[in-house]
Design a protein around this motif. Structure first.
Motif: not given
Length: 185
Positions: A38-42, A82-91, A118-126
């Motif tokens: 979904s591209g909508d997670f924290s 991470v949201r579809k229209d906004q990225l908020e980082v506090a680290l 820009i968000v790109s997703q891919s599958a990793g190992r395991k």
């Protein structure tokens, strides 16, 4: 008889560690896959791992500390939303900064909100998923890479233009719903 008691005690000890390690942040693998697609997670950081040996040496010189290079962040609210229209980082950041900003302590960590990414997703190992976030309008952050495992645990690394790399361990969850403020009439 003593042999059986020691075997039972060892098995009980190992089972207690098994129950601790099998706890998940989000539940089942289907929920994790749904959140990532979904591209909508924290991402919630629990530990920071700096790579600068100056920071590690200072941490090791403190009294009553272990000689690890992992900083516990579990009592605080450090996250990447991470949201579809906004990225908020506090680290937080622990390490060497090559172009410091004097007097502005808000720039000491990674704290920003952007809509140009820009968000790109891919599958990793395991069965893990790899989420790469390319930030376009921040001069300090080049790329954020989030590796999400099937149980919801995640490993995040941040590649920066003016700082040494740092990584974080934590977990992902669903974003909290933001309530829009009513407009005054």
């Amino acid at each position: 008889m003593k042999k059986y008691i020691s075997i039972i005690w060892i098995l009980g000890f190992l089972l207690s560690f098994q129950s601790c390690s099998s706890q998940t942040a989000t539940g089942d693998t289907q929920t994790v896959a749904t959140l990532i697609s979904s591209g909508d997670f924290s991402f919630h950081a629990q530990r920071a791992t700096p790579t600068n040996y100056d920071v590690i040496n200072v941490m090791n010189s403190l009294p009553n500390t272990t000689s690890t290079r992992i900083l516990d962040l579990s009592g605080s609210n450090y996250s990447i939303d991470v949201r579809k229209d906004q990225l908020e980082v506090a680290l937080p950041y622990f390490g060497r900064v090559f172009n410091p900003t004097y007097g502005n302590t808000s720039q000491s960590g990674y704290r920003f909100t952007t809509k140009d990414f820009i968000v790109s997703q891919s599958a990793g190992r395991k069965g893990k998923s790899i989420v790469k976030i390319k930030v376009n309008d921040q001069s300090t952050v080049d790329e954020i890479i989030i590796e999400v495992f099937k149980n919801g645990k995640a490993f995040t690394s941040i590649r920066s233009n003016d700082r040494q790399p740092i990584s974080y361990d934590g977990y992902i969850t669903k974003n909290e719903e933001t309530k829009e403020k009513p407009q005054p009439e």
